[in-house]
Motif scaffolding. Sequence first.
Motif, PDB file in Angstrom:
ATOM      1  N   GLY A 186       0.868  -1.103  -0.016  1.00  0.00           N
ATOM      2  CA  GLY A 186       0.047  -0.121  -0.030  1.00  0.00           C
ATOM      3  C   GLY A 186       0.688   1.303   0.017  1.00  0.00           C
ATOM      4  N   ARG A 187       1.961   1.117   0.881  1.00  0.00           N
ATOM      5  CA  ARG A 187       2.735   2.570   0.625  1.00  0.00           C
ATOM      6  C   ARG A 187       3.506   2.633  -0.397  1.00  0.00           C
ATOM      7  NH1 ARG A 187       4.407   0.906   6.460  1.00  0.00           N
ATOM      8  NH2 ARG A 187       2.991   1.870   7.633  1.00  0.00           N
ATOM      9  N   ARG A 188       3.988   1.441  -0.960  1.00  0.00           N
ATOM     10  CA  ARG A 188       4.563   1.568  -2.476  1.00  0.00           C
ATOM     11  C   ARG A 188       3.877   2.170  -3.445  1.00  0.00           C
ATOM     12  NH1 ARG A 188       7.559  -3.902  -3.245  1.00  0.00           N
ATOM     13  NH2 ARG A 188       8.326  -3.041  -5.203  1.00  0.00           N
ATOM     14  N   LEU A 189       2.411   1.911  -3.109  1.00  0.00           N
ATOM     15  CA  LEU A 189       1.603   2.472  -4.150  1.00  0.00           C
ATOM     16  C   LEU A 189       1.087   3.669  -3.740  1.00  0.00           C
ATOM     17  CD1 LEU A 189      -1.223  -0.285  -4.180  1.00  0.00           C
ATOM     18  CD2 LEU A 189       0.748   0.011  -5.997  1.00  0.00           C
ATOM     19  N   GLY A 190       1.744   4.470  -2.826  1.00  0.00           N
ATOM     20  CA  GLY A 190       1.740   5.872  -2.504  1.00  0.00           C
ATOM     21  C   GLY A 190       0.804   6.269  -1.626  1.00  0.00           C
ATOM     22  N   LYS A 191       0.094   5.242  -1.079  1.00  0.00           N
ATOM     23  CA  LYS A 191      -1.198   5.325  -0.499  1.00  0.00           C
ATOM     24  C   LYS A 191      -0.830   5.177   1.061  1.00  0.00           C
ATOM     25  CE  LYS A 191      -3.417   5.500  -3.985  1.00  0.00           C
ATOM     26  NZ  LYS A 191      -3.974   6.729  -4.735  1.00  0.00           N
ATOM     27  N   GLU A 251       6.953  13.518   5.696  1.00  0.00           N
ATOM     28  CA  GLU A 251       6.230  12.764   6.747  1.00  0.00           C
ATOM     29  C   GLU A 251       5.964  11.064   6.562  1.00  0.00           C
ATOM     30  OE1 GLU A 251       3.096  14.885   8.506  1.00  0.00           O
ATOM     31  OE2 GLU A 251       2.389  13.045   9.571  1.00  0.00           O
ATOM     32  N   ASN A 252       5.723  10.810   5.220  1.00  0.00           N
ATOM     33  CA  ASN A 252       5.276   9.423   5.148  1.00  0.00           C
ATOM     34  C   ASN A 252       6.430   8.683   5.239  1.00  0.00           C
ATOM     35  OD1 ASN A 252       2.584   8.859   4.823  1.00  0.00           O
ATOM     36  ND2 ASN A 252       2.517   9.216   2.586  1.00  0.00           N
TER      37      ASN A 252
END
Length: 658
Positions: free
Chosen positions: A174-179, A587-588
Motif C-alpha cells: 500500500g505504501r509503495r502504491l503511494g497510499k 512525513e510518510n
Amino acid sequence: MAGIQVKEIAVIGSGTMGHGIAEVAAMNGFKVHLNDLTLDILQRALNNIRWSLGNLHRKGQLRENPDDVMSRISITTSLEDAVRNADFIIEAAFEDFNVKSSIFKRVSEYAPPHAILASNTSSIPISELASVTNRPDKVIGMHFFNPPVLMKLIEVVRGDKTSDETVNTTIELGRRLGKEPVLVNKDVPGFISNRLFMRLIEAACLMVTGNEATIEAIDSAARFKLGLPMGVFELIDFVGVDVVNSILKAMTNRGFEFSGCRLIDEKVKEGKLGLKAGEGFYKYPEAGKYSRVNVPKEAGEGVNPVRLIALAVNEAAWLIRNKVASAVGVDTVTKLGFGFPRGLLEYADSYGVGSIMVELIKLRGKYSSIEVDPLIMQMVAEGNIGVKAGSGFHEYGGGYETIKLTIEPPIAWITLNRPEKLNAINGKMINELMAIINRLEAEPFDKVKVIVIRGAGKAFSAGADLTMFSEEGPTDAYLTSRMLQELTNKLEALNRPVIAMIHGYALGGGFELALACDLRIASEDAVLGLPEVTLGLIPGSGGAKRLIRLIGLGKAKELILTGARLTAREAEELGIVNRVVPINELENETKAIALKLAEEPPITLMIAKGILNIASEGSMEGTLTAESMGFGLLFSTKDSKEGIKAFLEKRQPKYQGK
Ligand code: NAD
C-alpha cells in the motif's frame, strides 16, 4: 518485516475500481495483469486508464510518459494467465459472494504458492473468501476508495486466519502504491470507514426525526462548525441514497446494530436517490453533475456539533476497545476517506471526551438504543478527557508551551512548536525537551519504540533564540550552552532510536539538535549549517564534535569556519543526512522508516545504538569489549531467542522488548 517482494500484480475485474487500481499499480512501477470477462470491457478499462494518465501528465503529476506506464499493463480474459506469475492479486469484481468465492477458489489454484490474494470488497467477510482457497493465511482485504488514483486511503482488513506476514506485505505494498494503509485488525462489517459514516448518519437522522434540527441545520453545522467539506445529507446525496442504503443493509445483515433512518427509506421509496437522480435530500440543477448545495451558515446556529459526532466517537471507542483500530487509524480514515480537516478523535479531544459522554447520555435518555462505550466512561473516570488534560484519545504532552508531543504507538512525535520564530530554541524549549525526553525514556517499548523530532511551520529550527542571550553575562551563556549539551547528549544516548525529520532551516543549535539524533531525513528544501562564526560565535551544543565524527575534521572545519549553508542534497552527499525526499513525502517517508525500525527488537536497537556511539569515539579495545558485552547480554534476551527461533522456523518473529 515484509515476507515477499512484490513485483507483479494481477487485478481481477476492470470496472470502476479495478481499472483505477491497475493504473495506480502501473504508475508505481509494478507489472500489472488486468483481467475481466470480455476483451471489450478490458479495452474500455485501458482507454479509461490512458485518459486518466494523460490528465495527470498534463497537470505535471506523472513523472513518466503515459505510454511507459501503459506498457506495464497487459490485459487478458484468462484468469489463469492473469495470475500465473503474480506475487499479489487484487480482486475487484462484482460485490457478490458467489462471484468472488468462485474467483478466489480458481485464483488459489492457478497463482504461485507465495502469492497473496486480496479483495477490494466493501462488505463480504474476508474469512469466508479465505475458506474457499488453499491458503487462508494469505487472504486479506484491501479496501481502496474511489477513485483509487486520487484517494490516499486503503483499509487493510485482517481475516480470522490472515498471517502477520500477509498483513505486513500488504501494508508495505500500500505504501509503495503511494497510499496510506490503515489496518482494520478484525473483519468487522463496514470496516472503520463505513461504521463511522453510518454513526454520523444515525446521529443526523435521530436529530432530524426527533425534531431537534432540520436537514439544512445539520448540514450547516457540519460544514461551518466542524469545517467538513460536505454536510451529512449532502454526502449521502453525493454517494447515492440507494448506495448508502445498501451498504447499511449489508452491514446490518452482518450484525451491525443501527437504529434505522426513515429519512433514507423514504427517499429510496420515492426514487430520490441523490445527485445522480437530480434530487435526493437536495435538488440539483443537472442530474449527475456535481453542484455545491447552498446551505446558509446561520441555519446551523442551534445545532451542537458535539452531539452530531458523538455516536461516531462512540463507535470509534468501540473499535479501539475491541482492538479493531487505533485512534490514529480512526483519524487517518476520517481525514483521508471523508476529507475531515482534523481527525474525528482530534475533534473529540478538543471538545472534550467528557462533553462527548454527556451528549451520549442525553441521546440515550431520548433514544434508548444507545449504549455509552465503556472506554469513554473509563477515559472520563481516569481524567483522560482530551487536549486540556494533556491526554485523551491522543497524547498532547500536557501543558508544554514550546513543544507538542503526540504519541502514535509505536512512534512519539516531538514537534518544536514556536513556528512564528522558526522554532528558535530558547531556555523554555530546552527545559521542556529535556522533560519530554526523560518521560519518553521511561515509556514501555510497546508504546514508544521510535522518537521523531520535527518542526512546526516552515522550518525544523533556525537555531538558538539569540534574544535569550542579549541580557545574559558570560556565565549565563556558559550555562545555557551546558544545558544544550546535556540535552543533545541525552538524545544521543537515549534508549531508543531518534530521527530528525528536517524541512526548511536546520541551522546552528537546530542543526546541532538534529546531529544528536540517530538518523536525519530531510526534505529537498532543507538548508543545514552552523553559521555561528558569522555572528561572532561558535557552535555550543556539541555540534562541532558530532560533525567531525560524521564527515571528518577537514570538511567540518570548512563548514564551521565559513558558516556555509548546505542544501539537503549537499548534506546527503557529505553523509550528514541519510535520505532526501520531496517535501510532500517527508512525513510518510519518515514514518515508514520509523515503522521499519519499530519492527526490530527494541533492546537490540538500544544496545546496537550504544555500541555504535562508543565505536565512533572510543578506542578499539574499549569498543570491542563493549561489543562482546552487548553480544553476551543480547543472547540472554527473550527477543533474541525468538528472533533465532523464528528464523529457523521461517516465520515472522514476535518481539516483546524483553
Ligand atoms: P464495477 O461493476 O464497476 O466493476 C466490476 C468489474 O468486475 C466489471 O468490469 C465486471 O465485468 C468484472 N467482473 C465481474 N465478474 C468477474 C469475473 N468472474 N472475473 C473477472 N471480472 C469480473 O464494480 P466496482 O465499483 O469497480 O466494484 C468492484 C469491487 O470494489 C466491489 O467488491 C465493490 O464493493 C468494491 N468497492 C467499490 C467502491 C466504489 O466506490 N465503486 C469502493 C470500494 C470498494
